[in-house]
Design an enzyme around this catalytic site. Structure first.
Site, PDB file in Angstrom:
ATOM      1  N   MET A  94      23.070 114.328 -43.498  1.00 11.61           N
ATOM      2  CA  MET A  94      22.214 113.994 -44.645  1.00 11.61           C
ATOM      3  C   MET A  94      20.749 114.120 -44.260  1.00 11.61           C
ATOM      4  O   MET A  94      19.870 113.563 -44.927  1.00 11.61           O
ATOM      5  CB  MET A  94      22.539 112.594 -45.158  1.00 11.61           C
ATOM      6  CG  MET A  94      23.977 112.492 -45.664  1.00 11.61           C
ATOM      7  SD  MET A  94      24.212 111.231 -46.925  1.00 11.61           S
ATOM      8  CE  MET A  94      23.703 109.777 -46.036  1.00 11.61           C
ATOM      9  N   TYR A 137      17.106 113.990 -42.038  1.00  8.12           N
ATOM     10  CA  TYR A 137      16.277 113.047 -41.293  1.00  8.12           C
ATOM     11  C   TYR A 137      16.837 112.951 -39.873  1.00  8.12           C
ATOM     12  O   TYR A 137      17.226 111.908 -39.378  1.00  8.12           O
ATOM     13  CB  TYR A 137      16.186 111.674 -41.966  1.00  8.12           C
ATOM     14  CG  TYR A 137      14.828 111.056 -41.731  1.00  8.12           C
ATOM     15  CD1 TYR A 137      13.698 111.605 -42.312  1.00  8.12           C
ATOM     16  CD2 TYR A 137      14.678 109.963 -40.885  1.00  8.12           C
ATOM     17  CE1 TYR A 137      12.447 111.078 -42.059  1.00  8.12           C
ATOM     18  CE2 TYR A 137      13.427 109.431 -40.632  1.00  8.12           C
ATOM     19  CZ  TYR A 137      12.322 109.994 -41.225  1.00  8.12           C
ATOM     20  OH  TYR A 137      11.081 109.477 -40.974  1.00  8.12           O
ATOM     21  N   LEU A 138      16.869 114.117 -39.254  1.00  8.97           N
ATOM     22  CA  LEU A 138      17.631 114.313 -38.019  1.00  8.97           C
ATOM     23  C   LEU A 138      17.095 113.500 -36.856  1.00  8.97           C
ATOM     24  O   LEU A 138      15.896 113.291 -36.713  1.00  8.97           O
ATOM     25  CB  LEU A 138      17.625 115.803 -37.649  1.00  8.97           C
ATOM     26  CG  LEU A 138      18.192 116.752 -38.709  1.00  8.97           C
ATOM     27  CD1 LEU A 138      18.125 118.198 -38.210  1.00  8.97           C
ATOM     28  CD2 LEU A 138      19.627 116.384 -39.086  1.00  8.97           C
ATOM     29  N   GLU A 174      18.523 112.243 -32.527  1.00  9.49           N
ATOM     30  CA  GLU A 174      19.263 112.755 -31.371  1.00  9.49           C
ATOM     31  C   GLU A 174      20.778 112.769 -31.569  1.00  9.49           C
ATOM     32  O   GLU A 174      21.471 113.579 -30.958  1.00  9.49           O
ATOM     33  CB  GLU A 174      18.904 111.899 -30.162  1.00  9.49           C
ATOM     34  CG  GLU A 174      18.745 112.675 -28.884  1.00  9.49           C
ATOM     35  CD  GLU A 174      18.481 111.718 -27.739  1.00  9.49           C
ATOM     36  OE1 GLU A 174      17.532 110.913 -27.850  1.00  9.49           O
ATOM     37  OE2 GLU A 174      19.241 111.774 -26.763  1.00  9.49           O
ATOM     38  N   HIS A 215      22.351 113.630 -34.379  1.00  8.01           N
ATOM     39  CA  HIS A 215      22.623 114.917 -35.032  1.00  8.01           C
ATOM     40  C   HIS A 215      22.459 116.077 -34.043  1.00  8.01           C
ATOM     41  O   HIS A 215      23.218 117.047 -34.068  1.00  8.01           O
ATOM     42  CB  HIS A 215      21.651 115.135 -36.198  1.00  8.01           C
ATOM     43  CG  HIS A 215      21.688 114.076 -37.247  1.00  8.01           C
ATOM     44  ND1 HIS A 215      20.655 113.205 -37.475  1.00  8.01           N
ATOM     45  CD2 HIS A 215      22.641 113.750 -38.160  1.00  8.01           C
ATOM     46  CE1 HIS A 215      20.954 112.392 -38.471  1.00  8.01           C
ATOM     47  NE2 HIS A 215      22.161 112.695 -38.902  1.00  8.01           N
ATOM     48  N   GLY A 264      30.366 112.490 -36.022  1.00 11.93           N
ATOM     49  CA  GLY A 264      30.072 111.459 -35.036  1.00 11.93           C
ATOM     50  C   GLY A 264      31.006 110.267 -35.143  1.00 11.93           C
ATOM     51  O   GLY A 264      31.403 109.859 -36.240  1.00 11.93           O
ATOM     52  N   LYS A 267      30.044 107.429 -34.607  1.00 15.31           N
ATOM     53  CA  LYS A 267      29.227 106.365 -35.215  1.00 15.31           C
ATOM     54  C   LYS A 267      29.841 105.972 -36.558  1.00 15.31           C
ATOM     55  O   LYS A 267      29.929 104.807 -36.902  1.00 15.31           O
ATOM     56  CB  LYS A 267      27.807 106.902 -35.404  1.00 15.31           C
ATOM     57  CG  LYS A 267      26.979 106.224 -36.444  1.00 15.31           C
ATOM     58  CD  LYS A 267      26.052 105.233 -35.821  1.00 15.31           C
ATOM     59  CE  LYS A 267      25.367 104.363 -36.832  1.00 15.31           C
ATOM     60  NZ  LYS A 267      24.844 105.088 -37.989  1.00 15.31           N
ATOM     61  N   LYS A 327      21.754 105.274 -32.801  1.00  7.37           N
ATOM     62  CA  LYS A 327      20.737 106.020 -33.549  1.00  7.37           C
ATOM     63  C   LYS A 327      21.210 106.215 -34.983  1.00  7.37           C
ATOM     64  O   LYS A 327      22.384 106.499 -35.224  1.00  7.37           O
ATOM     65  CB  LYS A 327      20.497 107.378 -32.901  1.00  7.37           C
ATOM     66  CG  LYS A 327      19.880 107.235 -31.527  1.00  7.37           C
ATOM     67  CD  LYS A 327      19.032 108.431 -31.166  1.00  7.37           C
ATOM     68  CE  LYS A 327      18.508 108.242 -29.758  1.00  7.37           C
ATOM     69  NZ  LYS A 327      17.089 108.474 -29.648  1.00  7.37           N
ATOM     70  N   ARG A 352      18.719 105.503 -40.857  1.00 11.77           N
ATOM     71  CA  ARG A 352      18.329 104.274 -41.565  1.00 11.77           C
ATOM     72  C   ARG A 352      17.584 103.278 -40.675  1.00 11.77           C
ATOM     73  O   ARG A 352      17.088 102.274 -41.183  1.00 11.77           O
ATOM     74  CB  ARG A 352      19.567 103.602 -42.168  1.00 11.77           C
ATOM     75  CG  ARG A 352      20.142 104.336 -43.374  1.00 11.77           C
ATOM     76  CD  ARG A 352      21.214 103.493 -44.054  1.00 11.77           C
ATOM     77  NE  ARG A 352      21.614 104.022 -45.345  1.00 11.77           N
ATOM     78  CZ  ARG A 352      22.706 104.759 -45.551  1.00 11.77           C
ATOM     79  NH1 ARG A 352      23.497 105.071 -44.545  1.00 11.77           N
ATOM     80  NH2 ARG A 352      22.997 105.188 -46.764  1.00 11.77           N
TER      81      ARG A 352
HETATM   82  P1  AMP Z   1      24.397 111.314 -41.402  1.00 10.37           P
HETATM   83  O1  AMP Z   1      23.245 112.269 -41.498  1.00 10.37           O
HETATM   84  O2  AMP Z   1      23.984 109.914 -41.058  1.00 10.37           O
HETATM   85  O3  AMP Z   1      25.349 111.415 -42.559  1.00 10.37           O
HETATM   86  O4  AMP Z   1      25.223 111.784 -40.127  1.00 10.37           O
HETATM   87  C1  AMP Z   1      25.668 113.108 -39.991  1.00 10.37           C
HETATM   88  C2  AMP Z   1      26.633 113.180 -38.851  1.00 10.37           C
HETATM   89  O5  AMP Z   1      25.985 112.739 -37.655  1.00 10.37           O
HETATM   90  C3  AMP Z   1      27.860 112.264 -39.043  1.00 10.37           C
HETATM   91  O6  AMP Z   1      29.011 112.934 -38.555  1.00 10.37           O
HETATM   92  C4  AMP Z   1      27.510 111.074 -38.211  1.00 10.37           C
HETATM   93  O7  AMP Z   1      28.636 110.370 -37.730  1.00 10.37           O
HETATM   94  C5  AMP Z   1      26.754 111.710 -37.064  1.00 10.37           C
HETATM   95  N1  AMP Z   1      25.886 110.731 -36.431  1.00 10.37           N
HETATM   96  C6  AMP Z   1      24.932 109.977 -37.027  1.00 10.37           C
HETATM   97  N2  AMP Z   1      24.364 109.139 -36.127  1.00 10.37           N
HETATM   98  C7  AMP Z   1      24.992 109.363 -34.952  1.00 10.37           C
HETATM   99  C8  AMP Z   1      24.874 108.807 -33.643  1.00 10.37           C
HETATM  100  N3  AMP Z   1      24.004 107.852 -33.359  1.00 10.37           N
HETATM  101  N4  AMP Z   1      25.687 109.292 -32.675  1.00 10.37           N
HETATM  102  C9  AMP Z   1      26.592 110.263 -32.952  1.00 10.37           C
HETATM  103  N5  AMP Z   1      26.753 110.819 -34.155  1.00 10.37           N
HETATM  104  C10 AMP Z   1      25.965 110.379 -35.143  1.00 10.37           C
END
Ligand code: AMP
Length: 277
Positions: free
Chosen positions: A30, A32-33, A35, A37, A147, A149, A184, A187
């Site tokens: 989503m 707002y990359l 580490e 990502h 991830g 996470k 990380k 948010r």
């Molecule tokens: P998001 O942009 O938050 O939807 O995350 C996109 C992808 O990055 C998802 O598969 C998340 O699980 C992964 N992700 C987000 N934060 C982390 C993190 N701290 N460590 C590993 N993967 C992450």
């Protein structure tokens, strides 16, 4: 790196890879990359001929009172970061591009979507499965990176691929943390200064709970997390992983997962481990 905003242009760009039977890695985000990502993208770059990262704040996975509008966005910065780690295509479509039709076919995920995060975010995972399925259909990746996470999301996507026979390998990536242990997250920018100092105690408490897992007690765990973080616990659960069922003596891999409310943000974290380790 190319920034592409339409499905047609993306598929035109990928056509030669399909024809040559080359491997395509997909990293859905989503934006707002950070580490976390980047780590997903690096794994994808190492394992595929071409990597597509999607950058799309998906409205269908946000509830009416959630932070869809406030969710941080910065496409220019994202493009720089994605480029640095070797992503070939950043796919950043508009909402209209992804959802031109209303009232069509949607997803209804099973019981594993109604617990943990799903209990306080009704419909969230239906939206996640909808966007992930669309991205899988649009990109037709060989490998897709997610991830740990978002461990419940990962488990549900594994179920999606299994139940709908999708010819895609799901590659799970371990949680990337700040030096003080905070997972990380895009948010984290919503944390106040004091909350930012206390937030790493969520992971520290999960580690303490893991060390004493044989005597895990949910009520006590809530008290411990709230005392250490000064936040409000949404849930803390010990379940089997990835099937997200109550733990039995048969289970070897479990997840200790928690969500915590601060004033303007809800944080999640987890530890996946083998019982007896
Ligand atoms: P998001 O942009 O938050 O939807 O995350 C996109 C992808 O990055 C998802 O598969 C998340 O699980 C992964 N992700 C987000 N934060 C982390 C993190 N701290 N460590 C590993 N993967 C992450």
């Amino acid at each position: 790196m190319k920034v592409i905003t339409t499905i047609q242009e993306l598929q035109k760009e990928l056509a030669s890879y399909y024809v040559a039977n080359q491997t395509i890695g997909l990293v859905p985000t989503m934006g707002y990359l950070h580490e976390g990502h980047q780590t997903l993208a690096k794994a994808a770059v190492a394992e595929n001929d071409v990597v597509v990262m999607s950058d799309f704040v998906n409205p269908t996975q946000f509830g009416p009172n959630e932070d869809y509008e406030a969710y941080p966005r910065d496409l220019e910065r994202d493009a720089r970061i994605a480029d640095e780690v070797g992503v070939a295509i950043l796919f950043a479509p508009s909402v209209e591009e992804m959802y031109p039709h209303q009232g069509g076919v949607t997803f209804e995920a099973g019981p594993a979507s109604k617990i943990l995060c799903g209990a306080s975010r009704p419909g969230h995972f239906n939206g996640v499965l909808q966007i992930v399925t669309k991205l899988f259909q649009i990109v037709r990746p060989t490998n897709a990176y997610f991830g740990q996470k978002d461990a419940q999301q990962l488990a549900l996507i594994e179920m999606l691929v299994r139940d709908y026979n999708m010819p895609i390998t799901i590659r799970p990536i371990a949680i990337v943390r700040e030096e003080d242990g905070l997972a990380k997250s895009s948010r984290n920018v919503f944390l106040s200064e004091t909350e930012r100092q206390l937030a790493p105690n969520l992971y520290k408490t999960l580690q303490v709970l893991q060390r004493n897992i044989a005597s895990f007690n949910q009520k006590k765990a809530i008290e411990q997390i709230e005392a250490a973080t000064k936040g409000r616990v949404d849930y803390i659960e010990l379940l089997s992983y990835p099937d997200l069922q109550p733990v039995t003596s048969e289970d070897t891999q479990v997840i200790l997962a928690a969500a915590l409310y601060y004033e303007n943000v809800r944080l999640i974290d987890n530890i996946i481990f083998k019982v007896g380790e």
